[in-house]
Write a protein that holds these residues in place. Sequence first.
Motif, short mmCIF file in Angstrom:
data_model
loop_
_atom_site.label_atom_id
_atom_site.label_comp_id
_atom_site.label_asym_id
_atom_site.label_seq_id
_atom_site.Cartn_x
_atom_site.Cartn_y
_atom_site.Cartn_z
N SER A 544 -39.00 -53.62 40.57
CA SER A 544 -39.98 -52.82 40.25
C SER A 544 -41.42 -52.83 40.28
O SER A 544 -42.23 -52.71 39.68
CB SER A 544 -39.72 -52.87 38.39
N GLY A 545 -41.64 -53.65 41.40
CA GLY A 545 -42.94 -54.00 41.67
C GLY A 545 -43.46 -52.77 42.52
O GLY A 545 -42.86 -52.05 43.14
N ARG A 546 -44.93 -52.78 42.28
CA ARG A 546 -45.65 -51.72 43.11
C ARG A 546 -46.99 -52.39 43.90
O ARG A 546 -47.45 -53.11 43.35
CB ARG A 546 -46.30 -50.65 42.09
N LEU A 547 -47.21 -52.08 45.10
CA LEU A 547 -48.31 -52.55 46.08
C LEU A 547 -49.49 -52.52 45.18
O LEU A 547 -49.93 -51.43 44.70
CB LEU A 547 -48.16 -51.70 47.28
N PRO A 548 -50.13 -53.77 45.06
CA PRO A 548 -51.53 -53.77 44.61
C PRO A 548 -52.65 -53.33 45.61
O PRO A 548 -53.84 -53.71 45.25
CB PRO A 548 -51.62 -54.91 44.10
N MET A 549 -52.06 -53.28 47.03
CA MET A 549 -53.11 -52.93 47.86
C MET A 549 -52.34 -52.08 48.80
O MET A 549 -51.35 -51.82 48.88
CB MET A 549 -53.62 -54.36 48.59
N THR A 550 -53.25 -51.49 50.04
CA THR A 550 -52.54 -50.47 50.80
C THR A 550 -52.10 -51.44 52.10
O THR A 550 -52.75 -52.42 52.44
CB THR A 550 -53.75 -49.66 51.30
N THR A 645 -43.61 -38.88 29.80
CA THR A 645 -42.40 -39.37 29.51
C THR A 645 -41.56 -39.73 30.88
O THR A 645 -41.68 -38.89 31.74
CB THR A 645 -41.30 -38.38 28.69
N VAL A 646 -41.03 -40.80 30.87
CA VAL A 646 -40.22 -41.45 32.06
C VAL A 646 -38.75 -41.82 31.81
O VAL A 646 -38.47 -42.10 30.72
CB VAL A 646 -40.92 -42.80 32.77
N THR A 647 -38.06 -40.97 32.53
CA THR A 647 -36.54 -41.07 32.34
C THR A 647 -35.84 -41.62 33.13
O THR A 647 -36.16 -41.29 34.41
CB THR A 647 -36.01 -39.36 32.00
N ASN A 648 -35.07 -42.65 33.20
CA ASN A 648 -34.05 -43.18 34.21
C ASN A 648 -33.05 -42.05 34.46
O ASN A 648 -32.06 -42.13 33.79
CB ASN A 648 -33.53 -44.32 33.55
N GLU A 656 -40.10 -48.84 35.42
CA GLU A 656 -41.18 -47.92 36.12
C GLU A 656 -42.27 -48.14 35.84
O GLU A 656 -42.87 -48.16 34.77
CB GLU A 656 -40.76 -46.23 36.05
N ALA A 657 -43.30 -48.23 36.71
CA ALA A 657 -44.68 -48.59 36.76
C ALA A 657 -45.34 -47.16 36.67
O ALA A 657 -44.94 -46.34 37.51
CB ALA A 657 -45.34 -49.62 37.62
N VAL A 658 -46.42 -47.02 35.73
CA VAL A 658 -46.89 -45.70 35.83
C VAL A 658 -48.69 -46.09 35.99
O VAL A 658 -49.10 -46.69 35.28
CB VAL A 658 -46.85 -44.95 34.56
N GLY A 659 -49.08 -45.34 37.03
CA GLY A 659 -50.56 -45.40 37.11
C GLY A 659 -51.19 -43.79 36.62
O GLY A 659 -50.69 -42.90 36.71
N ILE A 660 -52.48 -44.22 36.05
CA ILE A 660 -53.33 -42.86 35.65
C ILE A 660 -54.48 -42.79 36.55
O ILE A 660 -55.34 -43.77 36.32
CB ILE A 660 -53.59 -43.06 33.99
N TYR A 661 -54.34 -41.82 37.63
CA TYR A 661 -55.53 -41.73 38.32
C TYR A 661 -56.21 -40.80 37.92
O TYR A 661 -55.77 -39.58 37.47
CB TYR A 661 -54.99 -41.52 39.67
N VAL A 662 -57.41 -40.60 38.03
CA VAL A 662 -58.59 -39.31 37.82
C VAL A 662 -59.40 -39.06 38.86
O VAL A 662 -59.87 -39.88 39.50
CB VAL A 662 -59.24 -39.92 36.32
N GLY A 681 -49.45 -48.68 33.25
CA GLY A 681 -48.57 -49.31 32.16
C GLY A 681 -47.08 -49.33 33.03
O GLY A 681 -46.97 -48.86 33.91
N LYS A 682 -46.24 -49.78 32.13
CA LYS A 682 -44.90 -50.08 32.64
C LYS A 682 -44.00 -49.98 31.67
O LYS A 682 -44.04 -50.32 30.53
CB LYS A 682 -44.78 -51.55 33.31
N THR A 683 -42.69 -49.17 31.83
CA THR A 683 -41.98 -49.01 31.14
C THR A 683 -40.99 -50.40 30.73
O THR A 683 -41.06 -51.23 31.56
CB THR A 683 -40.66 -47.95 31.28
N ARG A 684 -40.35 -50.44 29.57
CA ARG A 684 -39.40 -51.52 29.55
C ARG A 684 -38.31 -51.19 30.55
O ARG A 684 -38.11 -50.29 31.01
CB ARG A 684 -39.00 -51.52 27.98
#
Length: 749
Positions: A544-550, A645-648, A656-662, A681-684
């Motif tokens: 469930s990791g997501r890249l912290p850089m490009t 809402t995130v659904t498996n 699932e990690a969720v980013g909020i970009y603006v 944020g990240k789901t359980r």
Amino acid sequence: MKTKLLLLSCLLMATSLAAQPKLNEKNIPEVVKAMSPREKALLVVGFNNACEGYSPGLPGTAGLTHPFPQYGIPSVVMMDGPVGVRLEDRFTTCFPTGLLVAASWDRETAARVGRGIGQETLDMGGDVILAPGMNLLRNPLNGRNFEYFSEDPLLSGSIAAAYINGVQETGIGTSAKHFAANNQETNRLDGDARMDTRTLRELYTRGFEICLRESAPWTVMASYNYLNGEYTQESYGLLTGILRKDFGYEGLVVTDWTGKRNTPLQLHAGSNLLMGGTYSQTEHILASLEDGSLAMEDLDFAATKVLELVTKSVSFRKKDFKAPLKTDLEAHAALARATAAEGMVLLKNEGALPLSPSKVALFGVYSYDLLPGGNGAAFVNCPYVVQVNEALKGAGFSTDPGLEKLYKGYAAFAEADLTLNHKVNVHVGRPQKPELEITRSLLERVEKEADVAVITLGRVSGEARDRILGKDFLLQEEEVNLLENVCELFHAAGKKVVVVLNVCGVVETASWKDLPDAILCAWLPGEEGGNAIADVLTGRVNPSGRLPMTFPLDYFDIAGAEDFPYNFVSEKANESAVHPERRGMDPKNISYTDYTEGIYVGYRHFVTRGQAVSYPFGFGLSYTTFAYSRPTVKLSGQRVTASITVTNTGAVAGKEAVGIYVHAPLGSFAHKPERELRAFGKTRLLQPGESQVVECSFPLRDLASYNEALSRWETAKGSYTVYFGANCQAPAASLPLKLSKGKNYTSKR
Ligand code: GLC
């Protein structure tokens, strides 16, 4: 007569001792007043008597403050480092490094690591752990990126804050470092980081600002380098103007471990504790008081900050602490394993993973000699390192004994060769081993007996030197040959090939990522790294990791790629400063580095330019799938709240990690990044079919950009777009957000 004199002097001593106040939380001004200038000058300089035998710190302790038993002032013991307590003569838990913790996109993961390291610091008699390292990942070749968190200041600052809160829950202090703009190791002591104020504010101090909004680190460490022509340690504008007045920081500022510089200027600027500490600095303080170049009030302020630190410390508050529990190292090993699996990033998977127990052909020296961590201040004496081959055998796989014998023998040879012939200073940790060439005939024999191939490629780096493009960022010839030959033979036989990246940061991937069927980025995963890799490869843990850089397609696609010492090879191992005789030879990126890219670092550059990358910021695959629905955004008062809402929707449990970009309208600005991460944020762990509403809220002022002409933050009136999803280039949903009016904010938080 003599007896009388002796009695009189004892009486005088006793009365003067009795007259000296004993420190407590409430009488610090009184103690400062009672201390002589020399005592204060000793207090604000690292205690260098440690070398003379008296040292409450264990061998390997990074620094101590001066004790004054007559005032009831103990030494404060400061230990490194961010991935575990670094001591010379004993083992401590080697946790996964900062990049991996940030790649979890999970504050609780960071807090758990913090608590673990805090507990071990407590056990080892420390008071402060000199962590977290949180400088921005400006360029992938910075030697200390592995210790740090992200190319994005929000992810950096929030993960750092969670780590700090975790450590400080145990009663141990922290040090948010290195403030600020210590973004390369080449000439780190004297290099001048040059940038405009908007860049400094929006990127290089921003992570610290967010960190200080969400935590209260006992100390902040002022970095070695120059910033726009001033040593950060001597910059009143940075340490007092920005850190204290704008960010509201009330703790102590400790310098990084420099020797004597301009001591009065450091104290006036707001460096309160000068580490590692030399007598010449103490003498310089006294001489400066004499000649008027140092005001007593500056010395008193520093002494006050040190005493505030002392009164928080375990060494002072021993009475409040039960005898430190012997850390349950098994529990910490389990924590290290779980953390490592949480931050690994699955970059590619075409029908290969998860693996079922079978006969695995394990290639790559690092399948047998895993890199648990990096080098320098973040080096940790691991009690052991779980190897990939051991872990896979433990998970029911059978491996090739011939390969194992070959690689283990080679690993031992390579280590000896590097240490003896190439004089690699193993004090700074693990050397980078060249990959072993495997003959075609051996490959053909192994392929016939195996069901699947796994290749582990490694990269290690560390303090005091940067990585270089040619032999580090790019794969080496023997690595490419191995990859090509294994893929050719195994694919011809209809078998899968998996690559594991045991790396200290970004490596080139575009030229070879089409070859294997799967790629798992395992970073530097700590002492339990082999088990965590096996946990993910076998599906015991769904990644469930997501890249912290490009990960760029090409190094030179990076903004400012030329403005980094990407090919500077220092003659002497571990050379950090460019020696005077070299200074004139190659000043650019050595004596000074121009941050020509400004705020366009990482995805801020690539998304704004619409430029393709190999793997984008926030990218990561799962063994399941997720659907996003019911996005909401609301502005109430001065806070924005976004939820989704995130659904498996897949067949296995996952997070699932969720980013909020603006995306913000330009307003009065000539340019802004196309979008910026404003929350995450990240789901359980969601079971198949299960849903969770992920809700993030953040201050409206976080949508502001920094107007350096007017020294203020400004939000623009107009239409914003809020994007949902971790992958910065492929949002799963978006909603508009309208601001009927813009707002100006002073630079104070
Ligand atoms: C080093 C590092 C710093 C470390 C300190 C004490 O030079 O830059 O991160 O905490 O000195 O070892």
